[in-house]
Design a protein around this motif. Sequence first.
Motif, mmCIF file in Angstrom:
data_model
loop_
_atom_site.group_PDB
_atom_site.id
_atom_site.type_symbol
_atom_site.label_atom_id
_atom_site.label_comp_id
_atom_site.label_asym_id
_atom_site.label_seq_id
_atom_site.Cartn_x
_atom_site.Cartn_y
_atom_site.Cartn_z
ATOM 1 N N ASP A 113 19.665 8.370 -1.105
ATOM 2 C CA ASP A 113 20.182 7.005 -1.218
ATOM 3 C C ASP A 113 21.450 6.913 -2.074
ATOM 4 O O ASP A 113 21.942 5.833 -2.362
ATOM 5 C CB ASP A 113 19.111 6.055 -1.760
ATOM 6 N N GLY A 114 21.981 8.080 -2.516
ATOM 7 C CA GLY A 114 23.219 8.107 -3.290
ATOM 8 C C GLY A 114 23.034 8.011 -4.796
ATOM 9 O O GLY A 114 24.003 8.056 -5.536
ATOM 10 N N ASN A 115 21.804 7.867 -5.253
ATOM 11 C CA ASN A 115 21.514 7.802 -6.688
ATOM 12 C C ASN A 115 20.922 9.119 -7.167
ATOM 13 O O ASN A 115 20.538 9.961 -6.365
ATOM 14 C CB ASN A 115 20.504 6.681 -6.976
ATOM 15 N N TRP A 116 20.834 9.265 -8.494
ATOM 16 C CA TRP A 116 20.082 10.385 -9.026
ATOM 17 C C TRP A 116 18.926 9.837 -9.845
ATOM 18 O O TRP A 116 18.977 8.728 -10.368
ATOM 19 C CB TRP A 116 20.939 11.380 -9.790
ATOM 20 N N TYR A 117 17.842 10.623 -9.876
ATOM 21 C CA TYR A 117 16.594 10.207 -10.482
ATOM 22 C C TYR A 117 16.028 11.327 -11.345
ATOM 23 O O TYR A 117 16.438 12.480 -11.227
ATOM 24 C CB TYR A 117 15.556 9.871 -9.402
ATOM 25 N N GLU A 118 15.062 10.959 -12.168
ATOM 26 C CA GLU A 118 14.314 11.952 -12.937
ATOM 27 C C GLU A 118 12.828 11.688 -12.758
ATOM 28 O O GLU A 118 12.359 10.569 -12.972
ATOM 29 C CB GLU A 118 14.667 11.876 -14.416
ATOM 30 N N VAL A 148 15.218 9.399 -17.867
ATOM 31 C CA VAL A 148 14.100 8.718 -18.533
ATOM 32 C C VAL A 148 14.615 7.947 -19.743
ATOM 33 O O VAL A 148 14.084 6.890 -20.094
ATOM 34 C CB VAL A 148 12.993 9.721 -18.928
ATOM 35 N N ASN A 149 15.668 8.445 -20.369
ATOM 36 C CA ASN A 149 16.243 7.787 -21.541
ATOM 37 C C ASN A 149 16.885 6.438 -21.216
ATOM 38 O O ASN A 149 17.077 5.612 -22.108
ATOM 39 C CB ASN A 149 17.271 8.694 -22.223
ATOM 40 N N ASP A 150 17.220 6.216 -19.940
ATOM 41 C CA ASP A 150 17.800 4.939 -19.529
ATOM 42 C C ASP A 150 16.733 3.852 -19.367
ATOM 43 O O ASP A 150 17.055 2.683 -19.178
ATOM 44 C CB ASP A 150 18.593 5.099 -18.233
ATOM 45 N N LYS A 151 15.462 4.269 -19.379
ATOM 46 C CA LYS A 151 14.325 3.332 -19.332
ATOM 47 C C LYS A 151 14.362 2.401 -18.116
ATOM 48 O O LYS A 151 14.119 1.206 -18.225
ATOM 49 C CB LYS A 151 14.238 2.539 -20.632
ATOM 50 N N LYS A 152 14.649 2.988 -16.946
ATOM 51 C CA LYS A 152 14.656 2.206 -15.705
ATOM 52 C C LYS A 152 13.675 2.837 -14.708
ATOM 53 O O LYS A 152 14.084 3.497 -13.753
ATOM 54 C CB LYS A 152 16.062 2.148 -15.112
ATOM 55 N N PRO A 153 12.362 2.637 -14.935
ATOM 56 C CA PRO A 153 11.394 3.220 -13.997
ATOM 57 C C PRO A 153 11.481 2.536 -12.640
ATOM 58 O O PRO A 153 11.634 1.320 -12.554
ATOM 59 C CB PRO A 153 10.045 2.958 -14.666
ATOM 60 N N VAL A 154 11.406 3.345 -11.596
ATOM 61 C CA VAL A 154 11.427 2.784 -10.246
ATOM 62 C C VAL A 154 10.099 2.978 -9.527
ATOM 63 O O VAL A 154 9.814 2.278 -8.565
ATOM 64 C CB VAL A 154 12.582 3.348 -9.386
ATOM 65 N N ARG A 155 9.284 3.922 -10.010
ATOM 66 C CA ARG A 155 7.997 4.164 -9.341
ATOM 67 C C ARG A 155 7.057 4.942 -10.246
ATOM 68 O O ARG A 155 7.424 5.967 -10.796
ATOM 69 C CB ARG A 155 8.242 4.951 -8.060
ATOM 70 N N HIS A 156 5.842 4.435 -10.402
ATOM 71 C CA HIS A 156 4.768 5.149 -11.090
ATOM 72 C C HIS A 156 3.938 5.808 -9.999
ATOM 73 O O HIS A 156 3.482 5.126 -9.074
ATOM 74 C CB HIS A 156 3.902 4.184 -11.902
ATOM 75 N N LEU A 157 3.755 7.112 -10.095
ATOM 76 C CA LEU A 157 3.038 7.855 -9.061
ATOM 77 C C LEU A 157 1.620 8.179 -9.486
ATOM 78 O O LEU A 157 1.361 8.442 -10.667
ATOM 79 C CB LEU A 157 3.758 9.174 -8.758
ATOM 80 N N SER A 158 0.726 8.205 -8.538
ATOM 81 C CA SER A 158 -0.599 8.774 -8.780
ATOM 82 C C SER A 158 -0.433 10.292 -8.720
ATOM 83 O O SER A 158 0.591 10.802 -8.248
ATOM 84 C CB SER A 158 -1.585 8.308 -7.707
ATOM 85 N N TRP A 159 -1.430 11.006 -9.169
ATOM 86 C CA TRP A 159 -1.350 12.475 -9.089
ATOM 87 C C TRP A 159 -1.258 12.915 -7.630
ATOM 88 O O TRP A 159 -0.527 13.849 -7.306
ATOM 89 C CB TRP A 159 -2.534 13.126 -9.788
ATOM 90 N N PRO A 217 0.808 -1.222 0.000
ATOM 91 C CA PRO A 217 0.000 0.000 0.000
ATOM 92 C C PRO A 217 0.841 1.272 0.000
ATOM 93 O O PRO A 217 0.413 2.291 -0.493
ATOM 94 C CB PRO A 217 -0.822 -0.108 1.276
ATOM 95 N N TYR A 218 2.036 1.204 0.537
ATOM 96 C CA TYR A 218 2.880 2.399 0.560
ATOM 97 C C TYR A 218 4.335 1.978 0.419
ATOM 98 O O TYR A 218 4.812 1.149 1.177
ATOM 99 C CB TYR A 218 2.697 3.185 1.864
ATOM 100 N N ILE A 219 4.985 2.499 -0.573
ATOM 101 C CA ILE A 219 6.422 2.286 -0.742
ATOM 102 C C ILE A 219 7.080 3.627 -0.506
ATOM 103 O O ILE A 219 6.712 4.622 -1.131
ATOM 104 C CB ILE A 219 6.751 1.785 -2.156
ATOM 105 N N ARG A 220 8.017 3.682 0.387
ATOM 106 C CA ARG A 220 8.678 4.947 0.704
ATOM 107 C C ARG A 220 9.343 5.519 -0.533
ATOM 108 O O ARG A 220 10.087 4.834 -1.226
ATOM 109 C CB ARG A 220 9.726 4.720 1.796
ATOM 110 N N LEU A 221 9.036 6.764 -0.813
ATOM 111 C CA LEU A 221 9.696 7.458 -1.910
ATOM 112 C C LEU A 221 11.045 7.967 -1.429
ATOM 113 O O LEU A 221 11.222 8.290 -0.260
ATOM 114 C CB LEU A 221 8.853 8.638 -2.390
ATOM 115 N N MET A 222 11.986 8.018 -2.354
ATOM 116 C CA MET A 222 13.304 8.518 -2.001
ATOM 117 C C MET A 222 13.203 10.000 -1.610
ATOM 118 O O MET A 222 12.283 10.688 -2.023
ATOM 119 C CB MET A 222 14.277 8.325 -3.163
#
Length: 122
Positions: A48-53, A80-91, A18-23
């Motif tokens: 967490d030491g990574n970068w995200y978009e 986004v060009n690396d095509k490694k989604p980690v989380r789909h968010l609701s609005w 139900p809930y996954i902690r967002l970075m």
Amino acid sequence: MSRKKKFSGSRPSLRRPPYIRLMKVAKIWAADVYRDGGSYGFCFDSDDGNWYELFLGTRAFEIPTAQESHFPPVIFLESVNDKKPVRHLSWEEAMDFVAPLRFNNERFKELVSIIERSGKSV
């Protein structure tokens, strides 16, 4: 006649927790509109030491009659060009995610405005 073996192990859950902690955003370092016709994104370093978009894909060409101008946000590991989604968010999740963030950039402000309008362009 052969007998079928019984499954003896745990089955993976098909439901998301139900809930996954967002970075946590440590630093936003870029925000822009893309040349594909109106997608938006911003890049950030995380705790967490990574970068995200965080990416808002445009619906300008896929669904011209859609009520929303953008697809719901997706967070990608690195670009986004690396095509490694980690989380789909609701609005709603996206609104909570961007609410405390500050970045002095017009494109970032436009992106936040689109999220606040649940995908409807400014």
